[in-house]
Design an enzyme around this catalytic site. Structure first.
Site, PDB file in Angstrom:
ATOM      1  N   ARG A 273     -30.542 -44.068  50.944  1.00  0.00           N
ATOM      2  CA  ARG A 273     -31.466 -44.534  49.902  1.00  0.00           C
ATOM      3  C   ARG A 273     -32.172 -45.812  50.319  1.00  0.00           C
ATOM      4  O   ARG A 273     -33.309 -46.041  49.957  1.00  0.00           O
ATOM      5  CB  ARG A 273     -30.702 -44.785  48.603  1.00  0.00           C
ATOM      6  CG  ARG A 273     -30.388 -43.528  47.856  1.00  0.00           C
ATOM      7  CD  ARG A 273     -30.423 -43.761  46.355  1.00  0.00           C
ATOM      8  NE  ARG A 273     -29.998 -42.542  45.689  1.00  0.00           N
ATOM      9  CZ  ARG A 273     -28.736 -42.291  45.393  1.00  0.00           C
ATOM     10  NH1 ARG A 273     -27.811 -43.185  45.664  1.00  0.00           N
ATOM     11  NH2 ARG A 273     -28.405 -41.180  44.807  1.00  0.00           N
ATOM     12  N   GLY A 274     -31.462 -46.649  51.063  1.00  0.00           N
ATOM     13  CA  GLY A 274     -32.041 -47.919  51.495  1.00  0.00           C
ATOM     14  C   GLY A 274     -33.324 -47.696  52.278  1.00  0.00           C
ATOM     15  O   GLY A 274     -34.367 -48.242  51.951  1.00  0.00           O
TER      16      GLY A 274
END
Lengths: 334, 561
Positions: A273-274
């Site tokens: 997700r980062g």
């Protein structure tokens, strides 16, 4: 109060304002988490944002804010198919709210009084195509936060309860605010928010004076004050709209993707997700700034917001997560 | 005689100002136990705030009552939705919140939101807290005036009589009053020098100053207005003393007032307005200011953390229990099947009733059944750490590390952590129960060490904390870290024999209350006396010489599982 405090008149807090503008350009970035002291303009900014955003077209009677009659999940309740302009919804989610109110539930009134089985849409339906604002998100019951983040990521609300089976679109930007001293969010939940910003009372004396001066002017003569700031608000609105148009055409080189990945590896953030959020936010930033390609400078500017809440906690490391991100940015993007 | 009546004068002034500008000044935080002074003040509220209706609310007031909801009895009776209007309805009103210190975080947030967004409600919050109890900061921050009437005796509080005509005139004048720009800057600077972080406070000073000017029929705010307003608003909020060359006047509080008046006279001419303002506020600070700073800060954090974990009665999640009869409120879920089942036997009778409307099912409010759930409460781990003697600093540092490690793991398990250090003759609560790593880091950044070993006092403090948190719905566990040579008794005398006797007595009390415990011996050689203590506590005994943070946290986790 008739009209909220203008967005562009908020002094400082640039990171928070930028994060909100970026989610207005690209809602798929995910929510914004604002953590900080009291009286730093968190709620003011969210309410101001609603007034800043362009209105949306909705079907008059549709409780789900559908853009056209064909999209209405529940055509039976529609009486007129006319479209009207409504301000972008900003829905307040009160603490202590029940699951029924959030996702919607069987309309108990109708069930008991008329014997009809009808679905009563909840806050998620009302927030569709807008913002859902939770003050003191860290005090909200965990299962409600789970549910909200789940819907926010999937963009769809599925209700299977009390003999009802309903699904309707619910795409909104989640804005949570809170004070970390009163309790923290679980890391799993932190990760679901796209951007996270930390706000603090301005320490610069001139900034503080300016805050008080503007607040005083606003309270004294709101109309004149709004008039004064309306042009700046309009300029920002225009920038958001043109940013939205430009967003699809933004080019991203492989080198930028590699830099995103390197940064996240260096920081040891869990999952992917980062990288995704970092990339989306950087694209939105490029669109907002009027650029055609994503540059390293965009990554650098947005890295702290996109990554600081995704770090593994190391309780024995005294440095804050912001410093750790900035340190990594300096090393990787040198 | 002077100090208490000063409090009452402040109260009177605050009420007058609020009467003129209720929506701008938002309200008063009134710290007072019940007594003549409070009664008189409350009696004056109604007339002062008219034409606004004064509505009483308390921390148990439900959302339906506050913000409106469905009137179930009437709805079922008439067969159509009957809505009640909440107290926070449309018309601007004044609210009297009793027992504000018990206001749960959820209600606080909702009231705060109502005050931020709605059309100028005013709130008088009564804080009846004792010692550490304090009303939620989110509310206090939104109210202009903080008044303490605890020191006012019945002789010092003449009845408050407000001239309603004058107030009406002032209300009308308020819009026209202008404020010179330099005052805005001065007030902001002074707020910062007093360590007031929130920007609402300077804003309240300016509004109060403007209101004062309106009452005195001026069109422009004067220095005197600002000074009075700043003393009233900033005084109770100050968290530090200004860094000022005249610092010594506060060091010796006994002669503070006279020195101040002297300075006021002599230096008015050459001083810049900002300093006059600062001095005025400093002069209004109570004499025990420095002590109070410490108290309020600990109360603040205790409130913040205590609230978030407390009161989880869990009627929305957990293991389901049989449904119960109850009121349909916002926090409850109806069990439809059980409700219908409860109504079923009465259908034929209800249909025959003469007044019954034509309907298929007849349901009365008394049939409503609610879903109930049972939930395990959160755990609280109380560290009682020996901060005495030579090894104190190392032991405290490791305990601190263990606390932080446990907290980092605590999310999944809903654990709270508190830390008590005992040294010299007494025990101090260094970290009130919390789940916040941020707060822990801040509060445990410097730890004092050295002195005797009042083991009994440490155990007693742990016991008291365990009992008070148990009432808030936490399940406490006590972990004692010491190297075991108790040498200070409960009454503070240095005697090994009575010290260990006292420690055993307290340990028995802890066991009697069925509080689980754990004794960690950090001494180089295992101590027989600590094994005895562990036996008294019926607790496991763990000798961990040269324990580091990781070992301690692992040991504790193993015991907790």
């Amino acid at each position: 109060m008739t009209h909220p405090f203008p967005f562009s008149a908020i002094v400082g807090q640039d990171e928070m304002k930028l994060a909100m503008v970026l989610t207005a350009i690209d809602p798929s970035i995910g929510g914004v988490l604002v953590f900080g002291d009291r009286g730093t303009g968190k709620s003011t900014a969210v309410r101001a944002l609603a007034a800043l955003l362009p209105p949306i077209k909705v079907v008059t009677d549709c409780p789900y804010n559908s853009a056209s009659f064909a999209q209405c999940p529940d055509p039976d309740v529609i009486k007129t198919r006319k479209l009207v302009n409504r301000p972008t919804p900003v829905i307040d989610l009160p603490l202590g709210v029940t699951e029924d109110r959030v996702v919607g539930a069987l309309d108990i009134e109708k069930a008991l009084t008329e014997g009809k089985k009808q679905f009563e849409p909840g806050l998620l339906a009302r927030a569709h195509r807008g913002y859902l604002y939770i003050d003191e998100v860290n005090l909200l019951e965990d299962h409600i936060v789970d549910l909200l983040l789940d819907v926010a990521v999937s963009g769809e609300n599925v209700v299977e309860r009390e003999g009802l089976s309903i699904r309707h679109p619910a795409r909104f930007v989640l804005v949570g605010s809170g004070n970390p001293e009163e309790g923290e969010l679980r890391p799993q939940l932190l990760d679901r928010f796209g951007l996270s910003v930390e706000v603090a009372s301005p320490t610069d004396i001139e900034d503080r004076i300016e805050v008080i001066r503007r607040r005083d002017a606003y309270e004294n003569d709101a109309d004149a004050f709004l008039e004064h700031w309306s042009s700046e608000d309009a300029a920002l609105r225009k920038a958001i709209l043109s940013g939205r148009r430009r967003l699809a055409k933004i080019r991203t080189d492989d080198a930028i993707l590699a830099e995103c990945a390197k940064l996240c590896v260096a920081l040891g953030s869990d999952g992917l997700r980062g990288e995704l959020t970092l990339l989306r936010a950087a694209r939105a930033l490029a669109a907002f700034r009027g650029n055609r390609i994503v540059k390293t400078s965009h990554l650098r500017e947005i890295a702290a917001s996109a990554l600081r809440h995704r770090l593994r906690r190391d309780p024995l490391d005294e440095a804050g997560s912001t410093t750790r991100v900035l340190r990594a940015v300096d090393q990787v993007l040198a | 005689m002077t100090a208490p009546s000063q409090d009452w004068q402040n109260a009177t002034l605050a009420l007058t100002l609020l009467a003129v500008d209720p929506s701008g000044l938002a309200g008063i935080m009134l710290r007072a136990r019940s007594g003549p002074a409070r009664d008189r003040f409350i009696a004056a509220l109604g007339p002062a705030l008219s034409p606004r209706a004064l509505k009483r609310i308390h921390p148990g007031t439900t959302d339906d009552q506050l913000f409106g909801g469905l009137d179930l009895t009437a709805t079922l009776d008439r067969g159509e939705a009957v809505l009640t209007e909440g107290l926070f309805g449309d018309a601007p009103s004044a609210f009297l919140l009793t027992m504000a210190e018990r206001c749960p975080p959820g209600l606080t947030a909702r009231i705060a939101r109502a005050m931020d967004t709605a059309n100028g409600h005013a709130l008088i919050a009564l804080d009846e807290g004792i010692d550490d109890e304090a009303p939620p900061e989110a509310l206090a921050d939104r109210l202009a005036f903080h008044i303490d009437l605890n020191a006012v005796t019945h002789r010092d509080c003449p009845e408050i009589i407000l001239d309603s005509d004058r107030i009406e005139i002032a209300r009308n004048r308020l819009q026209k009053v202008s404020i010179p720009a330099e005052f805005i800057a001065n007030v902001t600077k002074v707020g910062m020098q007093l360590g007031i972080g929130s920007l609402r406070a300077p804003n309240f000073v300016l509004r109060a100053a403007r209101t004062l000017a309106a009452i005195q029929k001026q069109d422009i705010v004067t220095q005197a207005n600002v000074t009075t307003a700043a003393a009233l608003v900033f005084g109770p909020r100050a968290t530090m003393l200004p860094e000022d060359p005249q610092q010594d006047q506060t060091e010796s509080p006994s002669n503070e007032p006279e020195q101040d008046t002297e300075q006021g006279k002599t230096e008015t001419v050459e001083q810049i307005p900002e300093e006059i303002l600062l001095q005025a506020v400093a002069a209004s600070l109570p004499k025990d200011f420095l002590d109070r700073i410490k108290d309020t800060q600990s109360a603040r954090t205790a409130q913040g953390s205590g609230g978030s974990g407390a009161a989880r009665k869990g009627n929305r999640r957990g293991r389901p229990k049989p449904s119960q009869r109850g009121q349909l409120g916002s926090a409850a879920r109806i069990d439809l099947i059980a409700t219908l089942r409860a109504a079923a036997p009465w259908q034929s009778i209800r249909k025959q009733a003469a007044y019954a409307p034509q309907r298929n099912i007849h349901i009365r409010a008394s049939d409503i059944r609610l879903k109930k759930f049972e939930e395990k409460s959160d755990r609280l781990l109380i560290f009682a750490v020996d901060a005495s003697g030579s090894a104190a600093l190392a032991r405290l540092a490791e305990a601190k590390g263990a606390v932080e490690l446990l907290l980092a793991e605590a999310y999944a398990r809903r654990d709270h952590v508190a830390l008590i250090a005992f040294r010299g003759t007494k025990a101090d609560l260094l970290l009130p129960p919390t789940r916040s790593l941020v707060q822990t880091k801040r509060r445990l950044s410097s730890l004092p060490g050295g002195g005797g070993t009042p083991l009994a006092a440490g155990l007693e403090a742990a016991l008291l904390l365990a009992e008070s948190t148990r009432t808030k719905g936490l399940t406490p566990t006590i972990a004692v870290l010491t190297d075991g040579r108790a040498n200070i008794a409960l009454d503070g005398t240095a005697s090994r024999i009575s010290a260990s006797e006292d420690a055993r007595t307290v340990a028995r009390q802890i066991r009697a209350r069925q509080t689980p415990a754990l004794v960690i011996d950090t001494g180089n050689r295992p101590q027989g006396s600590l094994q005895d203590l562990a036996r008294e506590l019926s607790a496991p005994y763990l000798p961990l010489p040269r324990a580091d943070a990781h070992k301690v946290s692992q040991a504790i986790e193993a015991v907790l599982e």
